[in-house]
Design a protein around this motif. Structure first.
Motif, PDB file in Angstrom:
ATOM      1  N   ALA A  82      46.655 -14.924 -61.210  1.00 21.70           N
ATOM      2  CA  ALA A  82      47.543 -15.845 -61.682  1.00 21.70           C
ATOM      3  C   ALA A  82      48.490 -16.345 -60.835  1.00 21.70           C
ATOM      4  CB  ALA A  82      47.989 -15.798 -63.247  1.00 21.70           C
ATOM      5  N   GLU A  83      49.205 -15.443 -60.002  1.00 22.67           N
ATOM      6  CA  GLU A  83      50.136 -15.728 -58.816  1.00 22.67           C
ATOM      7  C   GLU A  83      49.256 -16.238 -57.865  1.00 22.67           C
ATOM      8  OE1 GLU A  83      53.711 -13.445 -56.682  1.00 22.67           O
ATOM      9  OE2 GLU A  83      52.400 -12.544 -57.896  1.00 22.67           O
ATOM     10  N   LEU A  84      48.058 -15.915 -57.223  1.00 23.82           N
ATOM     11  CA  LEU A  84      47.364 -16.145 -56.165  1.00 23.82           C
ATOM     12  C   LEU A  84      46.789 -17.765 -56.457  1.00 23.82           C
ATOM     13  CD1 LEU A  84      46.094 -15.773 -53.424  1.00 23.82           C
ATOM     14  CD2 LEU A  84      44.434 -14.579 -54.476  1.00 23.82           C
ATOM     15  N   ARG A  85      46.353 -17.827 -57.590  1.00 25.73           N
ATOM     16  CA  ARG A  85      45.769 -18.808 -58.212  1.00 25.73           C
ATOM     17  C   ARG A  85      46.908 -20.158 -58.141  1.00 25.73           C
ATOM     18  NH1 ARG A  85      43.914 -17.237 -62.341  1.00 25.73           N
ATOM     19  NH2 ARG A  85      45.426 -18.245 -64.205  1.00 25.73           N
ATOM     20  N   GLU A  86      47.966 -19.879 -58.567  1.00 27.04           N
ATOM     21  CA  GLU A  86      48.982 -20.968 -58.349  1.00 27.04           C
ATOM     22  C   GLU A  86      49.343 -21.470 -57.039  1.00 27.04           C
ATOM     23  OE1 GLU A  86      53.919 -21.637 -59.891  1.00 27.04           O
ATOM     24  OE2 GLU A  86      52.647 -19.816 -60.327  1.00 27.04           O
ATOM     25  N   ARG A  87      49.418 -20.570 -56.174  1.00 26.29           N
ATOM     26  CA  ARG A  87      49.583 -20.970 -54.828  1.00 26.29           C
ATOM     27  C   ARG A  87      48.243 -21.584 -54.171  1.00 26.29           C
ATOM     28  NH1 ARG A  87      53.196 -19.573 -50.708  1.00 26.29           N
ATOM     29  NH2 ARG A  87      52.674 -20.567 -48.844  1.00 26.29           N
ATOM     30  N   LEU A  88      47.129 -20.917 -54.620  1.00 27.24           N
ATOM     31  CA  LEU A  88      46.081 -21.554 -53.987  1.00 27.24           C
ATOM     32  C   LEU A  88      45.865 -22.932 -54.470  1.00 27.24           C
ATOM     33  CD1 LEU A  88      43.903 -20.680 -51.920  1.00 27.24           C
ATOM     34  CD2 LEU A  88      42.429 -19.834 -54.121  1.00 27.24           C
ATOM     35  N   VAL A  89      45.749 -23.380 -55.663  1.00 24.51           N
ATOM     36  CA  VAL A  89      45.756 -24.566 -56.181  1.00 24.51           C
ATOM     37  C   VAL A  89      46.684 -25.543 -55.036  1.00 24.51           C
ATOM     38  CG1 VAL A  89      46.118 -26.303 -57.913  1.00 24.51           C
ATOM     39  CG2 VAL A  89      45.159 -24.212 -58.422  1.00 24.51           C
ATOM     40  N   HIS A  90      47.782 -25.040 -54.971  1.00 26.30           N
ATOM     41  CA  HIS A  90      48.731 -26.038 -54.251  1.00 26.30           C
ATOM     42  C   HIS A  90      48.291 -26.308 -52.679  1.00 26.30           C
ATOM     43  CE1 HIS A  90      52.390 -27.607 -52.523  1.00 26.30           C
ATOM     44  NE2 HIS A  90      52.238 -26.737 -51.202  1.00 26.30           N
ATOM     45  N   GLU A  91      47.765 -25.299 -52.068  1.00 27.69           N
ATOM     46  CA  GLU A  91      47.084 -25.342 -50.752  1.00 27.69           C
ATOM     47  C   GLU A  91      45.909 -26.137 -50.531  1.00 27.69           C
ATOM     48  OE1 GLU A  91      48.729 -24.783 -47.977  1.00 27.69           O
ATOM     49  OE2 GLU A  91      50.307 -23.984 -49.231  1.00 27.69           O
ATOM     50  N   GLU A  92      45.038 -25.967 -51.700  1.00 29.29           N
ATOM     51  CA  GLU A  92      43.889 -26.737 -51.705  1.00 29.29           C
ATOM     52  C   GLU A  92      43.877 -28.082 -51.982  1.00 29.29           C
ATOM     53  OE1 GLU A  92      40.587 -26.039 -51.073  1.00 29.29           O
ATOM     54  OE2 GLU A  92      41.492 -24.010 -50.143  1.00 29.29           O
ATOM     55  N   ARG A  93      45.025 -28.420 -52.844  1.00 26.33           N
ATOM     56  CA  ARG A  93      45.368 -29.982 -52.903  1.00 26.33           C
ATOM     57  C   ARG A  93      45.630 -30.669 -51.713  1.00 26.33           C
ATOM     58  NH1 ARG A  93      48.589 -29.126 -58.706  1.00 26.33           N
ATOM     59  NH2 ARG A  93      46.946 -29.537 -59.962  1.00 26.33           N
ATOM     60  N   ARG A  94      46.641 -29.625 -50.983  1.00 23.78           N
ATOM     61  CA  ARG A  94      47.180 -29.983 -49.418  1.00 23.78           C
ATOM     62  C   ARG A  94      45.868 -30.230 -48.272  1.00 23.78           C
ATOM     63  NH1 ARG A  94      49.555 -27.686 -45.008  1.00 23.78           N
ATOM     64  NH2 ARG A  94      48.958 -25.695 -45.528  1.00 23.78           N
ATOM     65  N   VAL A  95      45.025 -29.148 -48.384  1.00 23.12           N
ATOM     66  CA  VAL A  95      44.094 -29.547 -47.464  1.00 23.12           C
ATOM     67  C   VAL A  95      43.070 -30.678 -47.714  1.00 23.12           C
ATOM     68  CG1 VAL A  95      42.236 -27.728 -48.245  1.00 23.12           C
ATOM     69  CG2 VAL A  95      42.588 -28.195 -46.025  1.00 23.12           C
ATOM     70  N   LEU A  96      42.788 -30.676 -49.054  1.00 22.61           N
ATOM     71  CA  LEU A  96      41.830 -32.014 -49.454  1.00 22.61           C
ATOM     72  C   LEU A  96      42.586 -33.397 -49.232  1.00 22.61           C
ATOM     73  CD1 LEU A  96      40.408 -30.443 -52.826  1.00 22.61           C
ATOM     74  CD2 LEU A  96      39.187 -30.768 -50.609  1.00 22.61           C
ATOM     75  N   ALA A  97      43.826 -33.405 -49.323  1.00 24.52           N
ATOM     76  CA  ALA A  97      44.599 -34.748 -49.253  1.00 24.52           C
ATOM     77  C   ALA A  97      44.347 -34.987 -47.776  1.00 24.52           C
ATOM     78  CB  ALA A  97      45.930 -34.472 -49.747  1.00 24.52           C
ATOM     79  N   GLU A  98      44.656 -33.887 -46.783  1.00 28.97           N
ATOM     80  CA  GLU A  98      44.757 -34.092 -45.426  1.00 28.97           C
ATOM     81  C   GLU A  98      43.437 -34.310 -44.827  1.00 28.97           C
ATOM     82  OE1 GLU A  98      46.551 -34.226 -41.580  1.00 28.97           O
ATOM     83  OE2 GLU A  98      47.055 -34.748 -43.699  1.00 28.97           O
ATOM     84  N   MET A  99      42.430 -33.698 -45.196  1.00 28.54           N
ATOM     85  CA  MET A  99      41.016 -33.999 -44.963  1.00 28.54           C
ATOM     86  C   MET A  99      40.506 -35.324 -45.100  1.00 28.54           C
ATOM     87  SD  MET A  99      39.502 -31.347 -43.446  1.00 28.54           S
ATOM     88  CE  MET A  99      39.582 -29.714 -43.276  1.00 28.54           C
ATOM     89  N   ARG A 100      40.732 -35.815 -46.714  1.00 31.09           N
ATOM     90  CA  ARG A 100      40.341 -37.156 -46.927  1.00 31.09           C
ATOM     91  C   ARG A 100      41.436 -38.111 -45.949  1.00 31.09           C
ATOM     92  NH1 ARG A 100      41.669 -35.101 -52.243  1.00 31.09           N
ATOM     93  NH2 ARG A 100      39.666 -34.866 -53.368  1.00 31.09           N
ATOM     94  N   ARG A 101      42.400 -37.899 -45.474  1.00 29.86           N
ATOM     95  CA  ARG A 101      43.141 -39.107 -44.879  1.00 29.86           C
ATOM     96  C   ARG A 101      42.467 -38.774 -43.211  1.00 29.86           C
ATOM     97  NH1 ARG A 101      46.454 -38.951 -40.689  1.00 29.86           N
ATOM     98  NH2 ARG A 101      46.547 -36.846 -40.486  1.00 29.86           N
ATOM     99  N   LEU A 102      42.146 -37.478 -42.694  1.00 28.77           N
ATOM    100  CA  LEU A 102      41.325 -37.464 -41.472  1.00 28.77           C
ATOM    101  C   LEU A 102      40.184 -38.159 -41.517  1.00 28.77           C
ATOM    102  CD1 LEU A 102      42.657 -33.787 -40.542  1.00 28.77           C
ATOM    103  CD2 LEU A 102      43.378 -35.996 -39.512  1.00 28.77           C
TER     104      LEU A 102
END
Length: 219
Positions: free
Chosen positions: A123-143
């Motif tokens: 659960a701890e890894l999942r919480e952090r990973l969800v945050h980071e995946e949202r960040r990378v997807l948002a940045e990828m879409r922008r790029l």
């Protein structure tokens, strides 16, 4: 006359050691995968005492959670470099497909897959990973949309087609990792490029099944 460099402060030494540990953890994740990225493996790679690593990251989970951010940053850095090297004179929507496909077949992406699987029961890894995946997807879409440029950028269909591209190629990469040959995967990518040309209006719909190369269009 030799000029002595100013001595680093304790805070600077601490920050440098922490950065070394995270870089070594990210490298281990990229090269060896989640299961093999142990505290001992990171300690050996960094050339540090085990106690030093555990002073900064008391548990393996804390270490991997912190390294997740570094892996995401490496993936974004690689994508930006790839985008800068795109050849001129190519259709930019087609170029985005190539960029996305390279990213989704990179060591950084497969490391992300490793982490996703591990996060299912952590659960701890999942919480952090969800945050980071949202960040990378948002940045990828922008790029992606930045790379597409005009005349596509002002076309309301472009954002949706970029989303479709990411979703389709992500699924293709995940399934073909175990079951598909390189030729089969590349054939799907070629068909999707032609489908995009039809959806955006560059080709008539009756050419959707045509296997020939797409006509070159300057950006």
């Amino acid at each position: 006359m030799t000029v002595q460099q100013p001595r680093r402060t304790q805070a600077q030494r601490r920050a440098s050691t922490r950065a070394l540990i995270l870089d070594c953890t990210a490298q281990c994740l990229l090269e060896r995968g989640y299961a093999a990225t142990t505290v001992s493996a990171v300690q050996e790679r960094a050339g540090l005492a085990r106690g030093t690593v555990q002073h900064h990251f008391p548990t393996r989970t804390e270490l991997l959670i912190a390294a997740t951010t570094r892996v995401v940053d490496l993936r974004l850095e690689q994508f930006r470099r790839e985008a800068e090297l795109l050849p001129p004179g190519r259709d930019r929507l087609q170029s985005v497909v190539d960029l996305a496909w390279r990213d989704l077949n990179s060591p950084a992406f497969f490391t992300a897959l490793d982490l996703w699987v591990a996060a299912r029961t952590d659960a701890e890894l999942r919480e952090r990973l969800v945050h980071e995946e949202r960040r990378v997807l948002a940045e990828m879409r922008r790029l992606y949309l930045e790379v597409v440029g005009e005349p596509y950028a002002s076309d309301p269909r472009a954002e949706i087609l970029v989303e479709f591209t990411i979703d389709l190629l992500t699924g293709l990469s995940m399934t073909a990792m175990l079951t598909g040959t390189l030729g089969e995967r590349e054939a799907v990518v070629r068909r999707w490029k032609r489908a995009l040309a039809v959806l955006i209006g560059r080709l008539p719909s009756d050419e959707l099944l045509d296997g020939s190369a797409l006509p070159a269009v300057a950006s």
